[in-house]
Design an enzyme around this catalytic site. Structure first.
Site, PDB file in Angstrom:
ATOM      1  CG  ASP A  25      -7.146  -9.424 -18.252  1.00 31.05           C
ATOM      2  OD1 ASP A  25      -7.212  -8.213 -18.010  1.00 31.05           O
ATOM      3  OD2 ASP A  25      -6.419  -9.894 -19.149  1.00 31.05           O
ATOM      4  CB  CYS A 250      -5.057  -3.562 -18.686  1.00 31.23           C
ATOM      5  SG  CYS A 250      -3.752  -3.162 -17.501  1.00 31.23           S
TER       6      CYS A 250
HETATM    7  P1  HMG Z   1       4.377   0.821  -5.615  1.00 30.45           P
HETATM    8  O1  HMG Z   1       3.477   1.928  -5.228  1.00 30.45           O
HETATM    9  O2  HMG Z   1       5.595   1.165  -6.393  1.00 30.45           O
HETATM   10  O3  HMG Z   1       4.791  -0.121  -4.408  1.00 30.45           O
HETATM   11  O4  HMG Z   1       3.504  -0.218  -6.423  1.00 30.45           O
HETATM   12  P2  HMG Z   1       5.241   0.073  -2.967  1.00 30.45           P
HETATM   13  O5  HMG Z   1       6.093  -1.101  -2.648  1.00 30.45           O
HETATM   14  O6  HMG Z   1       5.799   1.461  -2.764  1.00 30.45           O
HETATM   15  O7  HMG Z   1       3.878  -0.079  -2.131  1.00 30.45           O
HETATM   16  C1  HMG Z   1       2.841   0.876  -2.149  1.00 30.45           C
HETATM   17  C2  HMG Z   1       1.733   0.424  -1.199  1.00 30.45           C
HETATM   18  O8  HMG Z   1       1.168  -0.786  -1.702  1.00 30.45           O
HETATM   19  C3  HMG Z   1       2.241   0.108   0.184  1.00 30.45           C
HETATM   20  O9  HMG Z   1       1.163   0.364   1.052  1.00 30.45           O
HETATM   21  C4  HMG Z   1       2.479  -1.378   0.136  1.00 30.45           C
HETATM   22  O10 HMG Z   1       2.400  -1.998   1.395  1.00 30.45           O
HETATM   23  C5  HMG Z   1       1.330  -1.838  -0.735  1.00 30.45           C
HETATM   24  P3  HMG Z   1       1.119   1.705   1.932  1.00 30.45           P
HETATM   25  O11 HMG Z   1       2.343   1.638   2.808  1.00 30.45           O
HETATM   26  O12 HMG Z   1       1.189   2.863   0.964  1.00 30.45           O
HETATM   27  O13 HMG Z   1      -0.191   1.586   2.648  1.00 30.45           O
HETATM   28  N1  HMG Z   1       1.617  -3.075  -1.464  1.00 30.45           N
HETATM   29  C6  HMG Z   1       0.835  -4.147  -1.422  1.00 30.45           C
HETATM   30  N2  HMG Z   1      -0.312  -4.405  -0.769  1.00 30.45           N
HETATM   31  C7  HMG Z   1      -0.853  -5.617  -0.947  1.00 30.45           C
HETATM   32  N3  HMG Z   1      -0.320  -6.558  -1.775  1.00 30.45           N
HETATM   33  C8  HMG Z   1       0.810  -6.331  -2.444  1.00 30.45           C
HETATM   34  C9  HMG Z   1       1.442  -5.072  -2.276  1.00 30.45           C
HETATM   35  N4  HMG Z   1       2.549  -4.527  -2.799  1.00 30.45           N
HETATM   36  C10 HMG Z   1       2.660  -3.301  -2.281  1.00 30.45           C
HETATM   37  N5  HMG Z   1       1.310  -7.259  -3.263  1.00 30.45           N
HETATM   38  C11 HMG Z   1       3.042  -2.444  -7.175  1.00 30.45           C
HETATM   39  C12 HMG Z   1       4.089  -1.390  -6.957  1.00 30.45           C
HETATM   40  C13 HMG Z   1       3.645  -3.527  -8.024  1.00 30.45           C
HETATM   41  C14 HMG Z   1       2.631  -3.004  -5.808  1.00 30.45           C
HETATM   42  C15 HMG Z   1       1.821  -1.801  -7.852  1.00 30.45           C
HETATM   43  O14 HMG Z   1       2.274  -1.142  -8.993  1.00 30.45           O
HETATM   44  C16 HMG Z   1       0.760  -2.789  -8.213  1.00 30.45           C
HETATM   45  O15 HMG Z   1       0.106  -3.384  -7.361  1.00 30.45           O
HETATM   46  N6  HMG Z   1       0.527  -2.968  -9.538  1.00 30.45           N
HETATM   47  C17 HMG Z   1      -0.455  -3.919 -10.011  1.00 30.45           C
HETATM   48  C18 HMG Z   1      -0.934  -3.541 -11.354  1.00 30.45           C
HETATM   49  C19 HMG Z   1      -1.938  -4.550 -11.873  1.00 30.45           C
HETATM   50  O16 HMG Z   1      -2.444  -5.378 -11.143  1.00 30.45           O
HETATM   51  N7  HMG Z   1      -2.200  -4.467 -13.193  1.00 30.45           N
HETATM   52  C20 HMG Z   1      -3.115  -5.337 -13.846  1.00 30.45           C
HETATM   53  C21 HMG Z   1      -2.553  -6.716 -14.076  1.00 30.45           C
HETATM   54  S1  HMG Z   1      -1.464  -6.810 -15.478  1.00 30.45           S
HETATM   55  C22 HMG Z   1      -2.531  -7.042 -16.830  1.00 30.45           C
HETATM   56  O17 HMG Z   1      -3.718  -6.900 -16.715  1.00 30.45           O
HETATM   57  C23 HMG Z   1      -1.930  -7.491 -18.129  1.00 30.45           C
HETATM   58  C24 HMG Z   1      -2.183  -8.993 -18.417  1.00 30.45           C
HETATM   59  O18 HMG Z   1      -3.580  -9.268 -18.471  1.00 30.45           O
HETATM   60  C25 HMG Z   1      -1.534  -9.401 -19.757  1.00 30.45           C
HETATM   61  C26 HMG Z   1      -1.909  -8.485 -20.931  1.00 30.45           C
HETATM   62  O19 HMG Z   1      -3.099  -8.322 -21.234  1.00 30.45           O
HETATM   63  O20 HMG Z   1      -0.955  -7.937 -21.506  1.00 30.45           O
HETATM   64  C27 HMG Z   1      -1.573  -9.879 -17.318  1.00 30.45           C
HETATM   65 MG    MG Z   2      -4.864  -8.992 -20.174  1.00 25.71          MG
END
Ligand code: HMG
Ligand code: MG
Length: 340
Positions: A25, A250
């Site tokens: 995080d 985030c």
């Molecule tokens: P999308 O663009 O809708 O997904 O993203 P997609 O399926 O169309 O894929 C887009 C591209 O990403 C493609 O590549 C996929 O292959 C690739 P391209 O063909 O364009 O070259 N891809 C991946 N590559 C590697 N690993 C993967 C993966 N998935 C797709 N797993 C997606 C949807 C969910 C992937 C995107 O929105 C994403 O990665 N989001 C992550 C957001 C994130 O990490 N946020 C921070 C964490 S949450 C947080 O901090 C809150 C928390 O701390 C609690 C709190 O504080 O409340 C937990």
């Molecule tokens: Mg968090």
């Protein structure tokens, strides 16, 4: 004083599991990409300080979170230590496959209680994101992995305002039904206050979600994280997320600042006579080292208080100090953009 004096309070857990989230995080929100060897060394120092659950990274799209684009290499570089778990975030089956190939045994999916944040964080609404997680949770469980379900925006959302407890309970139940072993309640933007925490935990309890299945994840934006943690402990929660040195935020909710600092948490828990297994000196040293690498002082009050006494330079909590001004500026911009 190097450690708090101990004054117990009845009704609190004897031991608390600290779920360290700094490397994930914290570092996901850094403007610069931290080199893989620095991340691995930071995690090694946290483990040496006694932390037993260290959330290492996320197997997400590197286009979305370039800061954690080295997840595969980092995971393979982590020290294997008996009794230490390195959970990782996975949003989809592609992420789970990468995590499994790297050797991960603990994964977390991350849902949102609100539509707005689900769309910004996962590019899909709450229902669609739950549909994305279902096969991930099922597949991880059938492979014998532990699965945590994060739930963000449990108290307030920058785009939607206050979040009703029943909305949170609804999504929490769905995550548990899918097979998540624990729900971590995220106060992503740090707006919760202790009465709100007590109310949400009571609502979950009424819905059949025991405090033992719940962790709390407080960001400290409004300085409430420690007070909120005490409220959660009083309700029976015994797993608390925290971030070494108070790193965190985030990238998809700019008003989210650092997490509750692990050092601040440890000081309070040790003062209450609650065991953590953490060596505070070693933890402060790890956070000070990381702050120096990042070039700005740690925001943790305890790191600031102790780093001077332990390293000789008053207030030397690591870092050059002047980069902190940039952080203030971006927080001000974020506040303008996301008025609650
Ligand atoms: P999308 O663009 O809708 O997904 O993203 P997609 O399926 O169309 O894929 C887009 C591209 O990403 C493609 O590549 C996929 O292959 C690739 P391209 O063909 O364009 O070259 N891809 C991946 N590559 C590697 N690993 C993967 C993966 N998935 C797709 N797993 C997606 C949807 C969910 C992937 C995107 O929105 C994403 O990665 N989001 C992550 C957001 C994130 O990490 N946020 C921070 C964490 S949450 C947080 O901090 C809150 C928390 O701390 C609690 C709190 O504080 O409340 C937990
Ligand atoms: Mg968090």
């Amino acid at each position: 004083m190097r450690d708090p004096s101990v004054h117990r309070r009845p009704g609190l857990p004897e031991r608390v599991t600290i779920w360290e989230v700094g490397p994930r995080d914290g570092l996901q929100n850094e403007p610069a990409v931290v080199p893989t060897d620095v991340k691995a060394s930071f995690i090694g120092r946290l483990v040496a300080a006694g932390l037993r659950t260290v959330e290492a990274t996320s197997f997400v799209s590197p286009r979305w979170v370039p800061q954690l684009g080295d997840a595969d290499a980092l995971f393979r570089a982590l020290p294997a230590v008996e009794g230490v778990a390195y959970p990782v975030l996975v949003p989809n089956l592609a992420g789970l496959e990468r995590a499994q190939a790297a050797g991960a045994r603990h994964v977390a999916v991350f849902a949102s209680a609100t539509e707005s944040f689900a769309r910004r964080n996962l590019n899909r609404g709450v229902e669609e994101s739950l549909a994305m997680f279902a096969p991930v949770v099922a597949s991880a469980r059938s492979a014998g992995m532990e699965v945590r379900g994060y739930l963000s925006m449990c108290f307030g959302d920058p785009w939607e305002g206050p979040v009703p407890p029943e909305q949170v309970v609804g999504v929490a139940l769905r995550l548990l039904e899918q097979g998540c072993g624990q729900i971590s309640l995220g106060d992503t933007i740090g707006v919760a206050t202790p009465g709100h925490v007590t109310e949400l935990l009571a609502a979950l309890d009424r819905a059949g979600v025991a405090a033992g299945a719940v962790a709390v994840h407080f960001h400290d934006t409004y300085g409430q994280a420690l007070a909120n943690t005490l409220a959660a402990l009083e309700a029976g929660v015994a797993t608390v997320d925290a971030s070494a040195g108070g790193l965190g935020g985030c990238p998809f909710a700019r008003s989210a600042t650092g997490n509750l600092a692990t050092e601040d948490l440890v000081w309070m828990l040790h003062g209450l006579g609650i065991q953590t297994g953490v060596d505070l000196d070693a933890l402060v040293a790890a956070s000070t080292w990381m702050a120096q690498k990042l070039g700005r002082p740690s925001p943790s009050r305890v790191v600031r208080a102790l780093a001077g006494t332990r390293t000789g330079g008053a207030g030397d909590a690591g870092g050059a100090g002047d980069a902190g001004g940039a952080g203030e500026a971006s927080r001000a911009e974020a506040a303008e953009e996301e008025e609650l």
